[in-house]
Design an enzyme around this catalytic site. Structure first.
Site, PDB file in Angstrom:
ATOM      1  N   SER A   1       0.303  -4.644  -8.806  1.00 11.69           N
ATOM      2  CA  SER A   1       1.168  -4.059 -10.026  1.00 11.69           C
ATOM      3  C   SER A   1       2.447  -4.999 -10.001  1.00 11.69           C
ATOM      4  O   SER A   1       2.751  -5.872  -8.941  1.00 11.69           O
ATOM      5  CB  SER A   1       1.734  -2.693  -9.848  1.00 11.69           C
ATOM      6  OG  SER A   1       2.920  -2.472 -10.735  1.00 11.69           O
TER       7      SER A   1
ATOM      8  N   TYR B   1       5.252   4.683  -5.475  1.00 11.84           N
ATOM      9  CA  TYR B   1       4.337   3.794  -6.186  1.00 11.84           C
ATOM     10  C   TYR B   1       4.847   2.459  -5.672  1.00 11.84           C
ATOM     11  O   TYR B   1       3.897   1.580  -5.631  1.00 11.84           O
ATOM     12  CB  TYR B   1       4.220   3.990  -7.538  1.00 11.84           C
ATOM     13  CG  TYR B   1       3.177   3.149  -8.442  1.00 11.84           C
ATOM     14  CD1 TYR B   1       1.970   3.478  -8.420  1.00 11.84           C
ATOM     15  CD2 TYR B   1       3.737   1.916  -8.870  1.00 11.84           C
ATOM     16  CE1 TYR B   1       1.121   2.628  -9.367  1.00 11.84           C
ATOM     17  CE2 TYR B   1       2.733   1.199  -9.868  1.00 11.84           C
ATOM     18  CZ  TYR B   1       1.705   1.467  -9.808  1.00 11.84           C
ATOM     19  OH  TYR B   1       0.708   0.893 -10.671  1.00 11.84           O
TER      20      TYR B   1
HETATM   21  P1  NAD Z   1      -6.496   5.267 -14.280  1.00 18.87           P
HETATM   22  O1  NAD Z   1      -5.899   6.415 -13.909  1.00 18.87           O
HETATM   23  O2  NAD Z   1      -7.012   5.000 -15.440  1.00 18.87           O
HETATM   24  O3  NAD Z   1      -7.597   4.807 -13.180  1.00 18.87           O
HETATM   25  C1  NAD Z   1      -7.211   5.084 -11.750  1.00 18.87           C
HETATM   26  C2  NAD Z   1      -8.528   5.380 -11.162  1.00 18.87           C
HETATM   27  O4  NAD Z   1      -8.406   5.410  -9.695  1.00 18.87           O
HETATM   28  C3  NAD Z   1      -9.359   6.400 -11.664  1.00 18.87           C
HETATM   29  O5  NAD Z   1     -10.840   6.010 -11.713  1.00 18.87           O
HETATM   30  C4  NAD Z   1      -9.039   7.629 -10.698  1.00 18.87           C
HETATM   31  O6  NAD Z   1      -9.990   8.608 -10.505  1.00 18.87           O
HETATM   32  C5  NAD Z   1      -9.343   6.598  -9.523  1.00 18.87           C
HETATM   33  N1  NAD Z   1      -8.648   7.338  -8.309  1.00 18.87           N
HETATM   34  C6  NAD Z   1      -7.598   7.791  -8.025  1.00 18.87           C
HETATM   35  N2  NAD Z   1      -7.432   8.431  -6.650  1.00 18.87           N
HETATM   36  C7  NAD Z   1      -8.644   7.961  -6.199  1.00 18.87           C
HETATM   37  C8  NAD Z   1      -9.172   7.984  -4.856  1.00 18.87           C
HETATM   38  N3  NAD Z   1      -8.533   8.815  -3.858  1.00 18.87           N
HETATM   39  N4  NAD Z   1     -10.444   7.847  -4.479  1.00 18.87           N
HETATM   40  C9  NAD Z   1     -11.186   7.068  -5.569  1.00 18.87           C
HETATM   41  N5  NAD Z   1     -10.684   6.574  -6.684  1.00 18.87           N
HETATM   42  C10 NAD Z   1      -9.426   7.170  -6.966  1.00 18.87           C
HETATM   43  O7  NAD Z   1      -5.267   3.954 -14.262  1.00 18.87           O
HETATM   44  P2  NAD Z   1      -5.367   2.419 -14.370  1.00 18.87           P
HETATM   45  O8  NAD Z   1      -4.379   1.953 -15.116  1.00 18.87           O
HETATM   46  O9  NAD Z   1      -6.851   2.053 -14.730  1.00 18.87           O
HETATM   47  O10 NAD Z   1      -4.930   1.980 -12.764  1.00 18.87           O
HETATM   48  C11 NAD Z   1      -5.972   1.311 -12.046  1.00 18.87           C
HETATM   49  C12 NAD Z   1      -5.194   0.579 -11.016  1.00 18.87           C
HETATM   50  O11 NAD Z   1      -4.180  -0.426 -11.712  1.00 18.87           O
HETATM   51  C13 NAD Z   1      -4.153   1.123 -10.159  1.00 18.87           C
HETATM   52  O12 NAD Z   1      -4.311   0.668  -8.896  1.00 18.87           O
HETATM   53  C14 NAD Z   1      -2.987   1.154 -10.674  1.00 18.87           C
HETATM   54  O13 NAD Z   1      -1.739   1.318  -9.740  1.00 18.87           O
HETATM   55  C15 NAD Z   1      -3.044  -0.387 -11.381  1.00 18.87           C
HETATM   56  N6  NAD Z   1      -1.963  -0.829 -12.444  1.00 18.87           N
HETATM   57  C16 NAD Z   1      -1.948  -0.249 -13.678  1.00 18.87           C
HETATM   58  C17 NAD Z   1      -1.286  -0.724 -14.615  1.00 18.87           C
HETATM   59  C18 NAD Z   1      -1.240  -0.220 -16.044  1.00 18.87           C
HETATM   60  O14 NAD Z   1      -0.058  -0.396 -16.834  1.00 18.87           O
HETATM   61  N7  NAD Z   1      -2.261   0.730 -16.245  1.00 18.87           N
HETATM   62  C19 NAD Z   1      -0.081  -1.702 -14.314  1.00 18.87           C
HETATM   63  C20 NAD Z   1      -0.147  -2.092 -13.105  1.00 18.87           C
HETATM   64  C21 NAD Z   1      -1.106  -1.588 -11.905  1.00 18.87           C
END
Ligand code: NAD
Length: 279
Positions: A164, A177
């Site tokens: 991130s 986080y």
């Molecule tokens: P999201 O909530 O849509 O997806 C997260 C996924 O991780 C979901 O499928 C959830 O079920 C899964 N998950 C959570 N705990 C888990 C576990 N213990 N075992 C297996 N799966 C698990 O969110 P997203 O935005 O798609 O996030 C995906 C990644 O991207 C994350 O690592 C997040 O930190 C990172 N990220 C997202 C953003 C953003 O703006 N959306 C920005 C920076 C980083």
């Protein structure tokens, strides 16, 4: 504002990852879902990991297989050592091997610092950091066992850690986080250094603000989106395909010499936009 949001999408090259086997964690939602589908479009067979929401995972599998490759859903909590080992075993059993890991699963448990419980701190570290450690370790074992297969890829394996912008941008109210993603950065760079001589490429993607369920509050209303755009020089909030396309490229031999890098996919969020008009 954000008018380029409706611009035509890039097309994923169909054969870029032909014959490769990929595992994406947290692949039934948001960035993981888009990445799993894009890897499939690029010709890879894909394991769609999920922890809850079997139906969503099955829908992702269905969409991937519609592109003529194989896919399967596997339920596992990435923070559980035994479940991660079993997932890797299942992957190798079904697909024969693994070439690409996208360690994407992650979550937030936000609270002001003095109100943050140990459980909130621990849960985020367990999933976001330890989960990536466990998945990367099991993937690396498979890569090392098999080595390079030149017809498939110049590398023995590729690990992409989903980090991130908060691996470098401090974030009030989200200390768990930000600490987890800071940890991902150093873990990724250390693994990259350790595994590069074995021809395993470890890299990270650091998304900025991407429209997914994890941060719905930040973009759901026009006012919230306007506020958010103040932090994004490129003037649009990202969507999951922005990250998925970066992951496909990073996993491919087009990026074979990219080792230990963090690819910021953030519309310029890390360019200190507050300084654009002075400072
Ligand atoms: P999201 O909530 O849509 O997806 C997260 C996924 O991780 C979901 O499928 C959830 O079920 C899964 N998950 C959570 N705990 C888990 C576990 N213990 N075992 C297996 N799966 C698990 O969110 P997203 O935005 O798609 O996030 C995906 C990644 O991207 C994350 O690592 C997040 O930190 C990172 N990220 C997202 C953003 C953003 O703006 N959306 C920005 C920076 C980083």
């Amino acid at each position: 504002m954000g008018s380029s949001q409706d611009a035509p999408r890039a097309v994923v090259p169909e054969h870029l990852l032909k014959g490769q086997k990929a595992l994406v964690t947290g692949a039934n939602s948001g960035i993981g879902k888009a990445t799993a589908i894009a890897l499939g479009k690029a010709g890879a067979d894909v394991v769609v990991n999920y922890v809850t929401g079997r139906e969503d995972a099955e829908a992702v599998v269905e969409e991937i297989t519609s592109h003529g490759v194989r896919a399967l859903a596997h339920e596992a909590d990435v923070s559980d050592e035994g479940q991660v080992a079993a997932m890797m075993e299942h992957t190798v059993q079904e697909f024969g091997t693994l070439d690409i890991l996208v360690a994407n699963a992650g979550l937030q448990r936000d609270a002001p610092f003095t109100e943050m419980t140990l459980a909130q701190w621990q849960k985020v570290l367990d999933v976001n950091l330890t989960g990536q450690f466990l998945c990367a370790r099991e993937a690396a074992k498979v890569f090392l066992r098999r080595g390079v297969v030149p017809e498939v890829s110049r590398a023995a394996g590729k690990i992409i850690c989903m980090s991130s912008v908060h691996q470098i941008i401090p974030w009030s109210g989200h200390v768990n986080y930000a600490a987890s993603k800071g940890g991902v950065q150093m873990m990724m760079e250390t693994l990259a250094q350790e595994l590069a001589p074995k021809k395993i490429r470890v890299n990270a993607i650091a998304p900025g603000a991407i429209k997914t369920p994890i941060n719905r509050d930040a973009w759901q209303t026009p006012e919230a989106e306007k506020d958010l755009l103040r932090l994004i020089p490129y003037d649009r909030v990202g969507d999951p395909d922005d990250i998925a396309h970066a992951a496909v490229a990073l996993a491919s031999d087009l990026m074979d010499y990219v080792v230990g890098a963090t690819l910021y996919v953030d519309g310029g969020m890390t360019l200190f936009p507050g300084f654009a008009t002075g400072g």
